[in-house]
Structure formats: structure tokens, C-alpha cells
Design an enzyme around this catalytic site. Structure first.
Site, PDB file in Angstrom:
ATOM      1  N   ASN A  41       0.823  -1.213   0.000  1.00 56.09           N
ATOM      2  CA  ASN A  41       0.000   0.000   0.000  1.00 56.09           C
ATOM      3  C   ASN A  41       0.865   1.275   0.000  1.00 56.09           C
ATOM      4  OD1 ASN A  41      -2.352   1.935   0.607  1.00 56.09           O
ATOM      5  ND2 ASN A  41      -3.298  -0.043   0.170  1.00 56.09           N
ATOM      6  N   ARG A  42       0.273   2.389   0.414  1.00 54.36           N
ATOM      7  CA  ARG A  42       0.873   3.693   0.102  1.00 54.36           C
ATOM      8  C   ARG A  42       1.681   4.300   1.245  1.00 54.36           C
ATOM      9  NH1 ARG A  42      -3.809   2.979  -2.383  1.00 54.36           N
ATOM     10  NH2 ARG A  42      -3.857   3.393  -4.636  1.00 54.36           N
ATOM     11  N   HIS A  89       2.912   0.116  -3.089  1.00 55.20           N
ATOM     12  CA  HIS A  89       3.282  -1.294  -3.254  1.00 55.20           C
ATOM     13  C   HIS A  89       4.761  -1.511  -3.596  1.00 55.20           C
ATOM     14  CE1 HIS A  89      -0.772  -2.390  -2.620  1.00 55.20           C
ATOM     15  NE2 HIS A  89      -1.224  -2.423  -3.844  1.00 55.20           N
ATOM     16  N   HIS A 129      -1.448 -10.222  -2.901  1.00 58.92           N
ATOM     17  CA  HIS A 129      -2.432  -9.398  -3.621  1.00 58.92           C
ATOM     18  C   HIS A 129      -3.337 -10.225  -4.535  1.00 58.92           C
ATOM     19  CE1 HIS A 129      -4.114  -5.749  -5.275  1.00 58.92           C
ATOM     20  NE2 HIS A 129      -3.262  -4.990  -4.613  1.00 58.92           N
ATOM     21  N   TYR A 134      -6.505 -11.662  -6.292  1.00 56.82           N
ATOM     22  CA  TYR A 134      -7.882 -11.196  -6.533  1.00 56.82           C
ATOM     23  C   TYR A 134      -8.758 -12.441  -6.590  1.00 56.82           C
ATOM     24  CZ  TYR A 134      -6.230  -6.593  -8.280  1.00 56.82           C
ATOM     25  OH  TYR A 134      -5.670  -5.350  -8.425  1.00 56.82           O
ATOM     26  N   ASP A 158     -11.736   0.364  -0.868  1.00 55.27           N
ATOM     27  CA  ASP A 158     -10.283   0.307  -1.052  1.00 55.27           C
ATOM     28  C   ASP A 158      -9.703   0.849   0.249  1.00 55.27           C
ATOM     29  OD1 ASP A 158      -7.687   0.212  -1.907  1.00 55.27           O
ATOM     30  OD2 ASP A 158      -7.979   1.478  -3.680  1.00 55.27           O
ATOM     31  N   GLN A 183      -6.668  -4.886   3.941  1.00 59.26           N
ATOM     32  CA  GLN A 183      -7.172  -3.969   2.927  1.00 59.26           C
ATOM     33  C   GLN A 183      -8.235  -4.710   2.125  1.00 59.26           C
ATOM     34  OE1 GLN A 183      -5.769  -0.849   2.560  1.00 59.26           O
ATOM     35  NE2 GLN A 183      -6.709  -0.115   0.667  1.00 59.26           N
ATOM     36  N   GLU A 238      -6.030  -7.989   1.507  1.00 61.70           N
ATOM     37  CA  GLU A 238      -4.581  -7.860   1.676  1.00 61.70           C
ATOM     38  C   GLU A 238      -4.288  -7.657   3.161  1.00 61.70           C
ATOM     39  OE1 GLU A 238      -3.395  -4.641  -1.213  1.00 61.70           O
ATOM     40  OE2 GLU A 238      -5.463  -4.959  -1.797  1.00 61.70           O
TER      41      GLU A 238
HETATM   42  C1  GLA Z   1      -4.348  -1.907  -3.530  1.00 60.51           C
HETATM   43  C2  GLA Z   1      -4.595  -0.450  -3.429  1.00 60.51           C
HETATM   44  C3  GLA Z   1      -5.485  -0.029  -4.545  1.00 60.51           C
HETATM   45  C4  GLA Z   1      -4.887  -0.397  -5.875  1.00 60.51           C
HETATM   46  C5  GLA Z   1      -4.616  -1.865  -5.912  1.00 60.51           C
HETATM   47  C6  GLA Z   1      -3.893  -2.261  -7.168  1.00 60.51           C
HETATM   48  O1  GLA Z   1      -5.428  -2.633  -3.168  1.00 60.51           O
HETATM   49  O2  GLA Z   1      -5.132  -0.063  -2.197  1.00 60.51           O
HETATM   50  O3  GLA Z   1      -5.732   1.343  -4.476  1.00 60.51           O
HETATM   51  O4  GLA Z   1      -3.689   0.308  -6.050  1.00 60.51           O
HETATM   52  O5  GLA Z   1      -3.848  -2.249  -4.807  1.00 60.51           O
HETATM   53  O6  GLA Z   1      -4.531  -1.827  -8.314  1.00 60.51           O
END
Ligand code: GLA
Length: 368
Positions: free
Chosen positions: A94-95, A120, A194, A196, A267, A304, A331
Site C-alpha cells: 500500500n501507500r 506497493h 495481492h 484477486y 479500497d 485492505q 490484503e
Molecule cells: C491496492 C490499493 C489499490 C490499488 C490496488 C492495485 O489494493 O489499495 O488502491 O492500487 O492495490 O490496483
């Protein structure tokens, strides 16, 4: 005698790991794929590029086996427009706001690859490198260990970080993911997976019909660039309440709520009521039509929930095209931007310490 029993169990487990070549990257080398199979009919395939899960096949309530993770058929797909499908994410999942943080009086500047922010792990995160891999003996089931050494200064991070991620397929259709790391210099570390998921099978449509519960009474709201604004907000009475009101993912996703507008859906980091360190149930998803269930257990303090909001007509496996909400991610993680948020649990790993984290994805089925 005891030793012999242990030996035969281990030998048995290692026989259930197959490997083949998934492809190769010019100038970087060959990418292998390891396939783990369980006696209960589950199969997981993981490649050395990004230590990414490329397939995860589990039975539905009638015994029909489908692949429940989004991805691509070939390595080329993963090298192209790829939103971290199945990848291990690091050095920091994440950020990190502004791509910068202060640690022990030093200011570090990271790669900025998401507007002004770091996302990431940067431009070439752990999802975009080739890991070493080898099967390991584990009496819980077939197991493969992936390892990677992230150099001092990589993407701006301090310290050489030695990382292992071990995937083990245990009885009861459980995929156990064990993360470990050590460093030569204090650094933030936050590793996650990560994948999906779509429990109806990848490519079967959107995931809005999945019922979800989260063991989280709080979440961390974000600003317009998806950086936590510092608040730890109660979920009760909001569309973020999957604790006292488990619901279909789609039930409230279009509600008028400023946080849903910012995220284009969910998100967000949910603060797990179980706290840090002990392995506890974080999330449970149920797909009514197939009967498949997924329980996520973790030692991490957060998860997440990302509902694939940015997916847009992406050609995936087979002839499937993944649109918005074609998959969801859970996540498990420390909170986004922790290096800049003194009130969040610390993500700093120091020399002499060992980063250890475990997440279990447990698959099952439920009757109608
Ligand atoms: C995470 C982030 C999202 C996005 C995805 C990848 O879940 O929180 O905002 O960047 O990864 O697309």
C-alpha cells in the site's frame, strides 16, 4: 521409528510439488511455476516472478473445481498491464504519503509511482522481480519457499532486506503464507499477498454477490489520494460495517458515502479487532451460488479490502475479460502510511530482529 514416520510424512509432502518453466524474461532469466496439490482436491500454482499465485483451484459444493483467482495464461500477461494479480507485495504494501518518511532522524525518499505517493514497493517492487524458489519439507503438506534479497537503496529503502515467503498447502484446503525478513539497517517492512478472488471462478462476473464479514469494528478513512487521514473510525452505522452487519459486497458499495466515492468502492484498511501477532480470523467470504467459502486468518493488525475498482476491460485467463469488481482482494497488512503515522502500529524492522507474519487462506463449502 519416530524419525522414520517424520521422514515419510515429509517425503510424501514433497512429492506433491511439481515444477515447470512458465516463461522467461529477456535479460532477467527463466520463470518457474510450482504447483502444489492436496488430497482434498485443491491445487495452487505459484511462479517465481513476483512469487505470485497464478492459479488456485478449489471445489464448489458439488465438487466442481474452478480457478478462483484472476490472472493471465502466460508470463507475458503478467509483464504487461497487471494490477498485482496474485503477487507478493513489498517492501511496503500500500501507500506511503509523498513517497517519503523520516526514520532515526534521516529523511528517505522513495520511488513515487502513484501520483505523488509511493505504492506497493515502488516502480520495481517485489511483484516485479524473479524470486529464488525451492520445495521444502513440511509435515503439514506440500510447501515451497521463495526468497529474495532486496538491496540497500532499492526503490529508496534503507538496508539490505533478506525476505522469504513460504506457501504451504495444508489439510483442510488451507493455503498458509509465511513471511520472514531480516535487515542490515532499520527499514519499514509490510508484506502482503495481492490475490484477486472470485469464488464463482475467475471470469464468472463481478464479486458483488459475495457475502462478506470482517472482524473489524474500525477502519482507517483516507484522503483523496487514498492516504489514511489519521482517523481510526468506527464502522458501525456505515457501509463499512461488515462486523455487526455481514452483507453482500455489493449491498452498500454504491451508497452515498464520501469514503466510497474516494475509493470508487471499497479500497480501505480495516483495523482488525484481534490486534497484532496472534493468528485470528480476519474475514470470511461466501459465494452463495457455488457454495464456496474463504476464511482469512492473519497475525497482521489490518486487512485492505479492495473490490477491484480500477479493473477495466482487462483481458485475463482464457477468453475472460475482467471488468470493474471482477475480483476482490483481502490484503492482510500493517496500516498504509504507517511510517508517517506515529499512532499506527510500527512497521519498522531493525537489524537483529526478525519480521514474521502469517496469513492463512482457508477454503471450504457451505450448503445452500
Ligand atoms: C491496492 C490499493 C489499490 C490499488 C490496488 C492495485 O489494493 O489499495 O488502491 O492500487 O492495490 O490496483
Amino acid at each position: 521409528m519416530l524419525a522414520m514416520v517424520a521422514f515419510s510424512l515429509q517425503a510424501h509432502a514433497m512429492q506433491d510439488v511439481a515444477s515447470d518453466v512458465f516463461g522467461s524474461i529477456p535479460g532477467k532469466g527463466q520463470v518457474e511455476r510450482y504447483t502444489l496439490t492436496s488430497e482434498q482436491g485443491m491445487e495452487v500454482a505459484i511462479m517465481t516472478y513476483g512469487a505470485a499465485i497464478v492459479a488456485l483451484r478449489v471445489p464448489d459444493r458439488t465438487g466442481q473445481v474452478d480457478d478462483v483467482v484472476l490472472g493471465f495464461d502466460t508470463l507475458e500477461g503478467y509483464l504487461g498491464d497487471n494490477p498485482y494479480f496474485g503477487s507478493v507485495v513489498g517492501r511496503y504494501g500500500n501507500r506511503i504519503a509523498g513517497g517519503t518518511f523520516k526514520l532515526d532522524g534521516e529523511t528517505y525518499v522513495l520511488a513515487r509511482n502513484n501520483g505523488a505517493n509511493h505504492l506497493h514497493g515502488g516502480v520495481v517492487g517485489f511483484d516485479k522481480v524473479i524470486w529464488d524458489a525451492s520445495p521444502v519439507a513440511d509435515d503439514r503438506g506440500p510447501s515451497v519457499q521463495f526468497s529474495y534479497v532486496s538491496q540497500d537503496g532499492e526503490e529508496g529503502y534503507p538496508g539490505t532486506l533478506a525476505v522469504t515467503v513460504t506457501y504451504t498447502l495444508a489439510a483442510g484446503n488451507e493455503l498458509i503464507v509465511d513471511y520472514e525478513a531480516t535487515t542490515t539497517h532499520a527499514t519499514p517492512v509490510n508484506l502482503t499477498q495481492h490475490a484477486y478472488f472470485n469464488l464463482g471462478g475467475e471470469g464468472s462476473g463481478d464479486i458483488l454477490d459475495h457475502e462478506l464479514s470482517l472482524n473489524a469494528s474500525h477502519y482507517t478513512p483516507v484522503d483523496s489520494t487514498l492516504i489514511p487521514n489519521g482517523e481510526v473510525a468506527a464502522v458501525v452505522g456505515t457501509p463499512f460495517d461488515f462486523k455487526t452487519r455481514p452483507a453482500r459486497i455489493g449491498a452498500r458499495i454504491s451508497d452515498e458515502h464520501p469514503q466510497l466515492t474516494i475509493g470508487g468502492g471499497y479500497d480501505h484498511n480495516f483495523v482488525l479487532d484481534s490486534g497484532e501477532d496472534s493468528l485470528a480470523l480476519a474475514a470470511r467470504a461466501y459465494h452463495p451460488a457455488s457454495g464456496r467459502t474463504l476464511e482469512v486468518y492473519t497475525t497482521e493488525p489490518g486487512v485492505q479490502l479492495y473490490t477491484g475498482n480500477f479493473l477495466d476491460a482487462l483481458p485475463g485467463k482464457g477468453s475472460h475479460v475482467y471488468g470493474r469488481h471482477a475480483g476482490f482482494c483481502l490484503e492482510t497488512q500493517h496500516f498504509p502510511d504507517s511510517p508517517n503515522q506515529p499512532d499506527f502500529p510500527s512497521t519498522i524492522l531493525r537489524p537483529g530482529e526478525r519480521y514474521q507474519s502469517r496469513t492463512v487462506f482457508a477454503f471450504g463449502t457451505a450448503a445452500m
